[in-house]
Design a protein around this motif. Structure first.
Motif, PDB file in Angstrom:
ATOM      1  N   PRO A 272       1.104   5.486  -9.405  1.00 54.27           N
ATOM      2  CA  PRO A 272      -0.160   5.972  -8.846  1.00 54.27           C
ATOM      3  C   PRO A 272      -0.078   6.239  -7.340  1.00 54.27           C
ATOM      4  CG  PRO A 272      -0.276   3.601  -9.141  1.00 54.27           C
ATOM      5  CD  PRO A 272       1.032   4.037  -9.724  1.00 54.27           C
ATOM      6  N   TRP A 273      -0.945   7.152  -6.887  1.00 54.08           N
ATOM      7  CA  TRP A 273      -1.024   7.505  -5.475  1.00 54.08           C
ATOM      8  C   TRP A 273      -2.368   7.082  -4.896  1.00 54.08           C
ATOM      9  CZ3 TRP A 273       0.748  13.368  -5.721  1.00 54.08           C
ATOM     10  CH2 TRP A 273       2.101  13.416  -6.094  1.00 54.08           C
ATOM     11  N   GLY A 274      -2.378   7.006  -3.562  1.00 49.04           N
ATOM     12  CA  GLY A 274      -3.619   6.812  -2.822  1.00 49.04           C
ATOM     13  C   GLY A 274      -3.985   8.102  -2.122  1.00 49.04           C
ATOM     14  N   ARG A 275      -4.056   8.038  -0.805  1.00 54.10           N
ATOM     15  CA  ARG A 275      -4.440   9.228  -0.029  1.00 54.10           C
ATOM     16  C   ARG A 275      -3.326  10.269  -0.041  1.00 54.10           C
ATOM     17  NH1 ARG A 275      -8.138   9.317   5.280  1.00 54.10           N
ATOM     18  NH2 ARG A 275      -8.408  11.578   5.417  1.00 54.10           N
ATOM     19  N   VAL A 276      -3.722  11.547  -0.121  1.00 52.63           N
ATOM     20  CA  VAL A 276      -2.778  12.662  -0.117  1.00 52.63           C
ATOM     21  C   VAL A 276      -3.263  13.698   0.892  1.00 52.63           C
ATOM     22  CG1 VAL A 276      -1.707  14.496  -1.465  1.00 52.63           C
ATOM     23  CG2 VAL A 276      -2.204  12.284  -2.543  1.00 52.63           C
ATOM     24  N   GLU A 277      -2.383  14.086   1.792  1.00 55.14           N
ATOM     25  CA  GLU A 277      -2.657  15.157   2.753  1.00 55.14           C
ATOM     26  C   GLU A 277      -1.534  16.171   2.665  1.00 55.14           C
ATOM     27  OE1 GLU A 277      -4.253  17.434   4.477  1.00 55.14           O
ATOM     28  OE2 GLU A 277      -5.355  15.845   5.510  1.00 55.14           O
ATOM     29  N   VAL A 278      -1.841  17.456   2.814  1.00 60.55           N
ATOM     30  CA  VAL A 278      -0.828  18.497   2.638  1.00 60.55           C
ATOM     31  C   VAL A 278      -1.045  19.610   3.655  1.00 60.55           C
ATOM     32  CG1 VAL A 278      -2.228  19.682   0.879  1.00 60.55           C
ATOM     33  CG2 VAL A 278       0.262  20.049   0.963  1.00 60.55           C
ATOM     34  N   ALA A 290       3.731  16.985   3.093  1.00 59.91           N
ATOM     35  CA  ALA A 290       2.695  16.224   2.400  1.00 59.91           C
ATOM     36  C   ALA A 290       2.852  14.758   2.750  1.00 59.91           C
ATOM     37  CB  ALA A 290       2.784  16.415   0.888  1.00 59.91           C
ATOM     38  N   PHE A 291       1.768  14.151   3.163  1.00 60.56           N
ATOM     39  CA  PHE A 291       1.765  12.695   3.275  1.00 60.56           C
ATOM     40  C   PHE A 291       1.199  12.142   1.974  1.00 60.56           C
ATOM     41  CE2 PHE A 291      -0.694   8.839   3.768  1.00 60.56           C
ATOM     42  CZ  PHE A 291       0.323   7.968   4.119  1.00 60.56           C
ATOM     43  N   ILE A 292       1.929  11.232   1.366  1.00 62.72           N
ATOM     44  CA  ILE A 292       1.506  10.656   0.090  1.00 62.72           C
ATOM     45  C   ILE A 292       1.564   9.136   0.205  1.00 62.72           C
ATOM     46  CG2 ILE A 292       1.938  10.496  -2.383  1.00 62.72           C
ATOM     47  CD1 ILE A 292       3.281  13.238  -2.215  1.00 62.72           C
ATOM     48  N   GLU A 293       0.442   8.508  -0.057  1.00 66.57           N
ATOM     49  CA  GLU A 293       0.378   7.051  -0.107  1.00 66.57           C
ATOM     50  C   GLU A 293       0.752   6.617  -1.526  1.00 66.57           C
ATOM     51  OE1 GLU A 293      -2.806   3.410   0.616  1.00 66.57           O
ATOM     52  OE2 GLU A 293      -3.501   5.459   0.324  1.00 66.57           O
ATOM     53  N   ALA A 294       1.902   5.944  -1.654  1.00 69.73           N
ATOM     54  CA  ALA A 294       2.403   5.594  -2.988  1.00 69.73           C
ATOM     55  C   ALA A 294       3.146   4.255  -2.941  1.00 69.73           C
ATOM     56  CB  ALA A 294       3.317   6.698  -3.506  1.00 69.73           C
ATOM     57  N   GLY A 295       2.456   3.209  -2.521  1.00 67.89           N
ATOM     58  CA  GLY A 295       3.087   1.888  -2.477  1.00 67.89           C
ATOM     59  C   GLY A 295       4.296   1.866  -1.567  1.00 67.89           C
ATOM     60  N   ASP A 296       5.418   1.370  -2.080  1.00 64.48           N
ATOM     61  CA  ASP A 296       6.652   1.304  -1.290  1.00 64.48           C
ATOM     62  C   ASP A 296       7.225   2.679  -0.984  1.00 64.48           C
ATOM     63  OD1 ASP A 296       6.490  -1.444  -1.312  1.00 64.48           O
ATOM     64  OD2 ASP A 296       7.823  -1.692  -3.033  1.00 64.48           O
ATOM     65  N   ARG A 322      -2.246   2.995   7.801  1.00 72.58           N
ATOM     66  CA  ARG A 322      -3.548   2.967   7.146  1.00 72.58           C
ATOM     67  C   ARG A 322      -3.714   4.207   6.287  1.00 72.58           C
ATOM     68  NH1 ARG A 322      -8.048   0.985  11.383  1.00 72.58           N
ATOM     69  NH2 ARG A 322      -9.185   0.840   9.443  1.00 72.58           N
ATOM     70  N   PRO A 323      -4.494   4.108   5.224  1.00 75.58           N
ATOM     71  CA  PRO A 323      -4.739   5.298   4.407  1.00 75.58           C
ATOM     72  C   PRO A 323      -5.641   6.294   5.140  1.00 75.58           C
ATOM     73  CG  PRO A 323      -6.059   3.458   3.626  1.00 75.58           C
ATOM     74  CD  PRO A 323      -5.146   2.902   4.666  1.00 75.58           C
TER      75      PRO A 323
END
Length: 323
Positions: A272-278, A290-296, A322-323
């Motif tokens: 699963p992912w959190g915040r996504v910016e592209v 793309a910045f992808i928040e994905a745990g480790d 931070r997200p």
């Protein structure tokens, strides 16, 4: 020696005389009344940062002068016509002051689009009430709707057709809402279509970018989030309610979308992912970040082929703090 003693004696005598001299009556303190200060106007003397965080910025250069529009998290929209030397407020008469996005029409920079509601989802943020547009450089505003969007993270206007615009609405912070996702207008904001929404009511739009060579091609990030009084969730609720965050691409102006997955687009992290910016690089449309928040695996990712394959880049603590 005698001369020195004589001088010291004289100084001592003078000091004694001053101490023992009768104390003169002090002059009465000046009195003030309303008439004394009636001609003075009140003026603000601080604080210097009363508008809060700077959440949006747009600028253009004409005849060698740079015009800048600044959106504040809780202080409205400001404009400078002298490259930032001075600013004046433009949004004071509007019912909201939290700004999430400012965009200038590439075909006419006097057309200014503003999305209200700061997109940084802290527990101290204010809310917005939709989209505004000015056709005279911010001197007057027309309200364009989307009242329940609450917070807008980005607006993009078609580079050749100022009637076409996209609004990336993150949505409500503390509750579910169907009024979030990617909206499109083809009539300068008179009407709106929700062209991309998340799989649940807590997923909104977090990122949006257009191909500079082909504005029918757009990429969109979505984000599943929720703020509560004691915590913040970025991603899914739990193992049974997986995150609705994702990364999407459209080649037909948003008529349809393809979701990018780690299986079909190598190099992307598993969900699963959190915040996504592209963001598509304006210098080369094949380069996409793309910045992808994905745990480790939270990191900045780069594609050199328009999003078909990806490489992980910076994953330092400052990148994923931070997200």
């Amino acid at each position: 020696m005698n001369s020195i003693n004589t001088r010291l004696g004289a100084l001592s005598a003078l000091s004694f005389a001053l101490v023992c001299a009768p104390i003169q009556a002090q002059a009465p303190a000046p009195s003030f009344d309303a008439g004394t200060i009636s001609g003075l106007g009140a003026r603000n003397i601080g604080s210097a940062a009363m508008s809060g965080r700077i959440s949006a910025l747009a600028a253009h250069v004409s005849d060698g002068k740079t015009t800048i529009y600044v959106g504040a998290a809780s202080g409205g929209v400001w404009k400078s016509i002298d490259s930032g030397t001075s600013f004046k407020p433009l949004f004071d008469k509007q019912p909201v002051q939290s700004i999430g996005a400012i965009t200038l029409d590439p075909s006419n920079p006097k057309n200014v689009w503003v999305g209200t509601g700061e997109s940084w989802t802290r527990n101290s943020v204010s809310v917005g009430n939709g989209v505004y547009r000015s056709s005279d450089g911010g001197e007057s505003w027309t309200y364009l709707g989307l009242p329940e969007s609450e917070r807008i993270s980005k607006i993009l206007v078609h580079p050749k057709n100022g009637n076409v615009a996209y609004v990336c609405a993150s949505g409500k912070l503390w509750s579910d809402s169907a009024d979030r996702g990617l909206y499109k207008t083809t009539d300068a904001g008179a009407s709106w279509s929700l062209i991309l929404k998340g799989p649940n009511l807590s997923t909104g739009c977090s990122g949006l970018t257009l191909d500079p060579n082909n504005p029918e091609r757009l990429m969109v990030g979505t984000w599943d989030f929720r703020r509560q009084g004691w915590t913040f969730r970025s991603g899914g609720e739990d193992a049974n309610q997986l995150s609705g965050s994702g990364l999407y691409v459209s080649d037909n102006g948003g008529a349809s979308f393809t979701e990018l997955s780690a299986k079909a687009f190598p190099g992307l992290p598993p969900k699963p992912w959190g915040r996504v910016e592209v963001e598509i690089a304006p210098s080369d449309a094949k380069v996409v970040y793309a910045f992808i928040e994905a745990g480790d695996n939270s990191a900045l990712y780069r594609s050199d082929d328009g999003g078909k394959s990806w490489e992980q880049r910076d994953k330092s603590q400052m990148m994923v703090w931070r997200p």
